[in-house]
Every structure is written in structure tokens, then in C-alpha cells.
Design an enzyme around this catalytic site. Structure first.
Site, PDB file in Angstrom:
ATOM      1  N   ALA A  52     -19.282  40.786  81.817  1.00 12.31           N
ATOM      2  CA  ALA A  52     -19.801  42.612  81.560  1.00 12.31           C
ATOM      3  C   ALA A  52     -21.108  42.901  82.555  1.00 12.31           C
ATOM      4  O   ALA A  52     -22.070  41.733  82.381  1.00 12.31           O
ATOM      5  CB  ALA A  52     -19.364  42.580  80.545  1.00 12.31           C
ATOM      6  N   CYS A  93     -31.421  37.031  86.443  1.00 18.26           N
ATOM      7  CA  CYS A  93     -32.357  38.280  86.770  1.00 18.26           C
ATOM      8  C   CYS A  93     -33.948  37.833  85.997  1.00 18.26           C
ATOM      9  O   CYS A  93     -34.263  38.709  85.399  1.00 18.26           O
ATOM     10  CB  CYS A  93     -32.005  39.610  86.497  1.00 18.26           C
ATOM     11  SG  CYS A  93     -31.245  39.882  85.038  1.00 18.26           S
TER      12      CYS A  93
HETATM   13  C1  LIG Z   1     -26.819  38.779  82.723  1.00 18.83           C
HETATM   14  S1  LIG Z   1     -25.351  40.386  82.100  1.00 18.83           S
HETATM   15  C2  LIG Z   1     -24.370  39.427  83.486  1.00 18.83           C
HETATM   16  C3  LIG Z   1     -23.849  40.637  84.035  1.00 18.83           C
HETATM   17  C4  LIG Z   1     -22.739  40.132  85.213  1.00 18.83           C
HETATM   18  N1  LIG Z   1     -22.271  39.045  85.469  1.00 18.83           N
HETATM   19  C5  LIG Z   1     -22.245  41.350  86.390  1.00 18.83           C
HETATM   20  O1  LIG Z   1     -22.169  41.157  87.837  1.00 18.83           O
HETATM   21  O2  LIG Z   1     -21.797  42.566  86.031  1.00 18.83           O
HETATM   22  C6  LIG Z   1     -24.955  38.960  81.048  1.00 18.83           C
HETATM   23  C7  LIG Z   1     -23.669  38.307  80.361  1.00 18.83           C
HETATM   24  O3  LIG Z   1     -23.784  37.884  79.281  1.00 18.83           O
HETATM   25  C8  LIG Z   1     -22.871  37.896  78.277  1.00 18.83           C
HETATM   26  N2  LIG Z   1     -23.373  36.858  76.962  1.00 18.83           N
HETATM   27  C9  LIG Z   1     -24.284  36.411  76.459  1.00 18.83           C
HETATM   28  N3  LIG Z   1     -24.188  35.351  75.703  1.00 18.83           N
HETATM   29  C10 LIG Z   1     -22.808  35.008  76.006  1.00 18.83           C
HETATM   30  C11 LIG Z   1     -22.466  33.893  75.784  1.00 18.83           C
HETATM   31  N4  LIG Z   1     -22.607  33.290  74.681  1.00 18.83           N
HETATM   32  N5  LIG Z   1     -20.678  34.008  75.828  1.00 18.83           N
HETATM   33  C12 LIG Z   1     -20.445  34.410  76.900  1.00 18.83           C
HETATM   34  N6  LIG Z   1     -21.255  35.253  77.999  1.00 18.83           N
HETATM   35  C13 LIG Z   1     -22.425  35.660  76.982  1.00 18.83           C
HETATM   36  C14 LIG Z   1     -23.353  38.977  77.607  1.00 18.83           C
HETATM   37  O4  LIG Z   1     -22.859  40.165  77.035  1.00 18.83           O
HETATM   38  C15 LIG Z   1     -23.626  39.448  78.980  1.00 18.83           C
HETATM   39  O5  LIG Z   1     -22.068  40.647  79.680  1.00 18.83           O
END
Ligand SMILES: C[S@@+](CC[C@H](N)C(=O)[O-])C[C@H]1O[C@@H](n2cnc3c(N)ncnc32)[C@H](O)[C@@H]1O
Length: 499
Positions: free
Chosen positions: A135, A254
Site C-alpha cells: 500500500a 526509501c
Molecule cells: C514503503 S511503504 C510501501 C509503498 C508501496 N510499495 C507503494 O509503492 O505504494 C511500506 C508499507 O509496508 C506496510 N507494512 C509495515 N509493516 C508491515 C508488515 N509487517 N507486513 C506487511 N506490510 C507492512 C506499511 O503499512 C506500508 O504500507
């Protein structure tokens, strides 16, 4: 609070404040990167907005032409030439969500460096792909479209409200080959694997986004990075388990912190003891013109194996972007794999085929809906469309598959906005063109319009698909009085063109 609101409310960080907050990276300058002052100056400058054109709906030159009509300068990003759409740089304060072409799913806003990881996944139609931290879904959409909007992508996230934003973007972009799942990526069920490609775009301290979110300068530091690192290791470790032998994993963040980047990758490589290989990132072939740096191999007294230099670092001052880190990993062909997953059973009710026939007849679609899509009832609300060959696993149970296209629990049943945008380009009946910009914008504001008799000549009273210059915007009801009542949703994937 959105990043834009934050930027308006919080005082901007000064170059001196940025330099103090990032001082621990100073030893890297002269080693893996040059020009400390240029780095700090770049972080203090606002960042250009970047959008990409939807390859299935509009080409980049036509989108640039629409922007030119609005007096907005748009420049292609040369090193993003291999992205499925065309990436265009726009002025920093530009808000894509305020524009009709965004609401119509012709483009997506995504920072230029954030578009890099999918381009290094070596994607090809037919692959089964997992996006473990997906997300709000910019990279998921890139992956899905690189696969031709067919086959099977699983997009997972841990935060339910962020999955809603992810699904909103997939609906607006008409992405039909993705199922979303809600799970801790570090404990993702092995029953879902194996995957040909996995993206771990890990949660991180986000230092590379300082140009968009200067208030972060007061939060970053080694403790925050150490905290993130254990979660990042768990995510990457799980990705290795879920990847098929010979498959590829791309790990990205990032942030600048080696604790969240090279150190995480080095630890997982060591755990795998030769069953995982760090590949040189194919920059010159996949991203020609991008100025990038090598991975860090010495950090605070720790010396990492030389192969860690194969990691890719994009520094903000090198290409006038945000900062990014990417590692491309390949799982050994003789490593252990997982058994094939059990497929999710298709759920349909006896009347569902008739609903689809009704939609195809009402709008004069050139082929039956079921000829091109997998139709599924995921809830009492109605029907979803996914790619015909989309095959989500039974576990973890998807939150959603494809796009919600037909609401059947209301009288009369209705095509959704996502359904209209997905099917409306080829509709031959009950289509009403709102080509004047004022009419288009009134429809997006959910206003009732009175089209001319010529405009509505080909439609009879009832539901119609509204198009602007051939691009479907959504659904409206043409009343016997001649009034056209907009059914454009109040909330539509971050769009504010409707006011
Ligand atoms: C850097 S963002 C991802 C951005 C996305 N890939 C995009 O391009 O739009 C990291 C995401 O990892 C999720 N996240 C955090 N801990 C996580 C976990 N243990 N398992 C899965 N997702 C996780 C967060 O909710 C966040 O949406």
C-alpha cells in the site's frame, strides 16, 4: 494529515538542520558518493511531482498534450523509459488528484525514484508475483500492468486503512490481475507460495522522502533505523522462503540508513549460506541515464562482503529526486521450494450470469463480460471482475480480487464507476458524451446536468456511461425530463476534481 498538509503546517527544515540530522552519513561522502553540500541542498529543495500514463488507456504524448492544454509543463523522465507507461515530471506544487484525467484513471502519481524497483524485477507476463508491503500501491500497479493486466499478483499490507487506499488506486486504474491480502508480511502463510518474483518495498525510516516531508528531520536517527531493521529482516527472510528456486526478490527502501539497507541484506545473505545471490542491479540496460551509486560495504567499523557493492543507491542530488536503495536477489535454482498453493474456489450465485448478460446488453458491449474476465461474488454487495486467468490462493484469503464492477444489492442494480471506466471505452449503447470541460467537471462534482437533445439522442432514460473525449468517467442516470444525474462517488481514490 496528508504530506501536503504537514508541509504547509510545519516550518521547513533549514540546510543546517538537515546537515545536523544526517551528519552520521558524512563518512560515506568521498567513499560511495560525492558532494555533501549538493546532497543537503537537494534535500532542502521541493521535489517535482511525477505521474505516469496508464499504458492501456493513453500514451504519454497524448497525456502530455492534455497537460499542455491546461498550460502545465511536462517533461519525460529519460531513465524511466522502460516503465509500462510514460513518466512525466510536473511542477512541485502540482496536484494530480484535482484533474479529470486522474479521476478517469489515465494516470497515477508516483515519485520518480519510487518507480524504480519494479523495473529491476525482470517482470514478464505469466509470472506469479507477490508485493509483500504494497500500500498504497503505485508499485503494485506498475507490476500488474507490466504483466499485461493478466495473471496473478498478490498485494499484501499490514494496515487495513492502507489496503483501502491500495484498492482505490487499483479500481481507478482498472487493474484486474491483483488480489489484496491483509497479513503481517513477516508471517505470510507459506501456503500462498511459491512466487516467481517478490517485491519487499519495506517500511523504513523514509529519510529519502525528506524533500516531501521535511518534518521527518526531527524524527530520524540510528535508534529509529535499528527498530525498523528487525522488521525488515523478517520481511526479507519470509520473501526468501516464498520465492521459487531460481526466482527473484527485489528489496527496496526509501532511506539512507545502512542499518535498514546493506546490513539487512548482508544478514539474510549470510543466513542463506550461498542459497541466495545478490545480483548486480542492471542499471545500464534497464535504467539508461540514471546516475546511481554502489552499496555501502564499510559502516561504523563493520566491513561487509564486497558483493554488497552490487546494491543500488540513488542519491537525491544525482538525478534531482528523492533517495532510494534497491537490492536484487536471486534464489538458487537448487534451493528448497514450496508446494503449489491450493486455488481459491470461485463463488457465484445462480443469478450472477444473468447480471453480466444484462450489463453487456444494456451497454452494447462487443463481447460477453464473462468472455474476458473471471467473475466473482465476493460479498452480498455485488460482483467483481478479475483477469480471466487470475488465480488467487485459498490462503491467505484475499480481501478483494480485481475490481468491484456491478452493485446488485440495490434497485435497480448499477454498474460502478470502476466498472464503467473498465468497460465503457468499448460500449456502443447508452453512452453520453460530455465533451465540454464545464460539463465534465460538473459530472465529477456530482451535479445534475441538462444535456442537449443531440447529446442524449442515442440514449433512452435509465443508466448511461458518461464519457469525455472517448474516455469513460463513470455512470449517470438519464431521467425522462432530460436531466442527467451524476452517480460519481463522493470519494474516489484521492480525486478532488469534483470539489
Ligand atoms: C514503503 S511503504 C510501501 C509503498 C508501496 N510499495 C507503494 O509503492 O505504494 C511500506 C508499507 O509496508 C506496510 N507494512 C509495515 N509493516 C508491515 C508488515 N509487517 N507486513 C506487511 N506490510 C507492512 C506499511 O503499512 C506500508 O504500507
Amino acid at each position: 494529515m496528508s504530506a501536503d498538509d504537514r508541509q504547509r503546517r510545519e516550518p521547513a527544515a533549514s540546510p543546517a538542520e538537515l546537515a545536523a540530522a544526517l551528519a552520521r552519513y558524512r563518512p560515506l561522502f568521498g567513499d560511495v558518493v560525492d558532494d555533501w553540500d549538493g546532497f543537503i541542498d537537494a534535500l532542502a529543495r521541493p521535489l517535482a511531482t511525477c505521474i505516469w500514463s496508464h499504458p492501456g488507456r493513453i500514451d504519454g504524448a497524448r497525456l502530455a498534450g492534455l497537460l499542455e492544454e491546461q498550460g502545465v509543463p511536462a517533461a519525460p523522465v529519460p531513465w524511466l523509459a522502460s516503465t509500462p507507461g510514460t513518466a512525466l515530471l510536473l511542477p512541485p506544487a502540482f496536484k494530480p488528484g484535482q484533474h479529470w484525467w486522474y479521476c478517469a484513471g489515465l494516470a497515477h502519481a508516483q515519485e520518480a525514484v519510487s518507480q524504480l524497483p519494479p523495473l529491476l524485477m525482470d517482470l514478464a507476463p505469466g509470472q506469479r508475483v507477490l508485493d509483500l508491503c504494497a500500500a498504497p500501491g503505485g508499485k503494485t500497479a506498475q507490476i500488474a500492468l507490466a504483466l499485461g493486466n493478466r495473471g496473478t499478483v498478490l498485494a499484501n499490507d499490514f494496515a487495513p486503512e492502507r489496503i483501502a487506499a491500495l484498492q482505490g488506486n487499483l479500481d481507478r486504474l482498472g487493474v484486474v490481475n491483483v488480489s489484496t491480502t491483509w497479513a503481517d508480511g513477516g508471517n505470510y502463510p507459506a501456503a500462498a507460495g511459491p512466487f516467481d518474483r517478490i517485491l519487499v518495498d519495506a517500511p523504513c525510516s523514509s529519510e529519502g522522502t525528506l524533500r516531501r516531508n521535511l518534518s521527518l528531520v526531527r524524527k530520524i536517527g540510528p535508534e529509529r533505523s535499528q527498530r525498523m531493521a528487525s522488521r525488515q529482516r523478517a520481511l526479507l527472510r519470509k520473501a526468501v522462503q516464498l520465492c521459487r528456486p531460481g526466482g527473484r526478490i527485489v528489496y527496496s527502501t526509501c532511506t539512507f540508513a545502512p542499518e535498514e539497507n546493506e546490513l539487512v541484506v548482508a544478514d539474510i545473505l549470510a543466513e542463506q549460506d550461498g542459497r541466495l545471490r545478490l545480483m548486480p542491479a542492471p542499471v545500464s540496460s534497464r535504467l539508461p541515464g540514471l546516475v546511481s551509486g554502489p552499496g555501502v560495504t564499510r559502516w561504523q567499523g563493520r566491513t561487509l562482503p564486497e558483493e554488497l557493492a552490487h546494491c543500488l543507491r540513488v542519491w537525491p542530488h544525482a538525478n534531482d529526486t528523492g533517495g532510494f536503495f534497491i537490492a536484487v536477489l536471486e534464489k538458487g535454482a537448487d534451493a528448497r521450494g514450496l508446494p503449489q498453493p491450493e486455488a481459491l474456489a470461485l463463488r457465484l450465485e445462480p443469478d450472477d450470469a444473468a447480471w453480466c448478460t444484462g450489463v453487456a446488453e444494456h451497454y452494447g458491449l462487443p463481447e460477453p463480460v464473462e468472455a474476458a474476465y473471471r467473475i466473482q461474488r465476493q460479498s452480498r454487495r455485488g460482483l467483481h471482475l478479475a483477469a480471466a486467468d487470475h488465480a488467487p490462493p485459498a490462503a491467505p484469503a484475499p480481501q478483494g480480487s480485481g475490481v468491484f464492477f456491478h452493485r446488485t444489492n440495490v434497485r435497480p442494480p448499477k454498474l460502478t464507476t470502476a466498472g464503467a471506466q473498465l468497460l465503457g471505452a468499448t460500449a456502443t449503447r447508452q453512452v453520453l458524451d460530455l465533451d465540454a470541460p464545464a460539463e465534465r467537471d460538473a459530472h465529477l462534482r456530482r451535479e445534475t446536468l441538462t444535456p442537449t437533445p443531440a447529446q442524449r439522442a442515442a440514449c433512452h432514460p435509465g443508466q448511461v456511461i458518461v464519457r469525455h473525449r472517448g474516455w469513460p468517467l463513470g455512470v449517470a442516470v438519464l431521467h425522462r425530463s432530460g436531466d442527467l444525474e451524476s452517480l460519481f462517488p463522493r470519494k474516489w481514490s484521492g480525486c478532488t476534481a469534483g470539489g
